[in-house]
Write a protein that holds these residues in place. Structure first.
Motif, mmCIF file in Angstrom:
data_model
loop_
_atom_site.group_PDB
_atom_site.id
_atom_site.type_symbol
_atom_site.label_atom_id
_atom_site.label_comp_id
_atom_site.label_asym_id
_atom_site.label_seq_id
_atom_site.Cartn_x
_atom_site.Cartn_y
_atom_site.Cartn_z
ATOM 1 N N SER A 5 0.822 -1.212 0.000
ATOM 2 C CA SER A 5 0.000 0.000 0.000
ATOM 3 C C SER A 5 0.857 1.265 0.000
ATOM 4 N N PHE A 20 2.863 4.176 -1.305
ATOM 5 C CA PHE A 20 2.807 4.918 -2.564
ATOM 6 C C PHE A 20 1.730 4.374 -3.498
ATOM 7 N N CYS A 21 0.674 3.818 -2.935
ATOM 8 C CA CYS A 21 -0.406 3.221 -3.707
ATOM 9 C C CYS A 21 -1.459 4.270 -4.040
ATOM 10 N N GLU A 22 -2.115 4.095 -5.179
ATOM 11 C CA GLU A 22 -3.156 5.018 -5.617
ATOM 12 C C GLU A 22 -4.513 4.725 -4.989
ATOM 13 N N LEU A 23 -4.677 3.587 -4.338
ATOM 14 C CA LEU A 23 -5.963 3.208 -3.753
ATOM 15 C C LEU A 23 -6.038 3.614 -2.288
ATOM 16 N N ARG A 24 -7.290 3.775 -1.815
ATOM 17 C CA ARG A 24 -7.504 4.108 -0.410
ATOM 18 C C ARG A 24 -8.100 2.921 0.327
ATOM 19 N N SER A 42 -12.347 0.529 -4.979
ATOM 20 C CA SER A 42 -11.008 0.134 -5.413
ATOM 21 C C SER A 42 -11.039 -1.204 -6.150
ATOM 22 N N GLU A 71 0.426 -0.370 -12.355
ATOM 23 C CA GLU A 71 -0.017 0.995 -12.601
ATOM 24 C C GLU A 71 -0.503 1.678 -11.323
ATOM 25 N N CYS A 72 -0.986 0.875 -10.366
ATOM 26 C CA CYS A 72 -1.473 1.508 -9.137
ATOM 27 C C CYS A 72 -0.799 0.975 -7.868
ATOM 28 N N PHE A 73 0.022 -0.049 -7.986
ATOM 29 C CA PHE A 73 0.754 -0.577 -6.842
ATOM 30 C C PHE A 73 2.244 -0.595 -7.167
#
Length: 112
Positions: free
Chosen positions: A12, A14-18, A25, A102-104
């Protein structure tokens, strides 16, 4: 029909998800994986099921399980290995893990 489950553990950091919006998500990850499979493997029809996403609090990681089904393998066979289920699965796993990057920042294959 070939069906299987891919599982990943993703950092998690620097991850783009919350972590507070797991349902949103999961839908985002499902769309991301579907798009990647359509664009990177255009000769293969892969159906992506409902993605399960869990946030593991102590480790601060996400655990993803992604159900996939392949109803038909559209591939011009140039050799006998092209329709080997293990090769198909590894190709799809590589494509999905690249899309997840791309997101992780860190994506690791996990046991389901």
């Amino acid at each position: 029909m070939m069906s299987f489950l891919l599982c990943f553990t993703c950092s998690s950091r620097f991850c783009e998800l919350r972590p507070g919006d797991l349902e949103g998500s999961a839908m985002f990850v499902e769309a991301l994986v579907s798009q990647a499979l359509r664009s990177l493997l255009p000769l293969l029809i892969v159906l992506v099921g409902t993605v399960q996403l869990e946030f593991q609090t102590p480790e601060r990681n996400y655990f993803l399980s992604i159900p996939l089904s392949i109803p038909v393998w559209y591939h011009v066979r140039t050799n006998e290995e092209d329709d080997d289920p293990q090769i198909i699965r590894l190709t799809i796993e590589r494509c999905v893990s690249q899309a997840l990057r791309e997101c992780f920042p860190n994506v690791y294959g996990s046991e389901c």
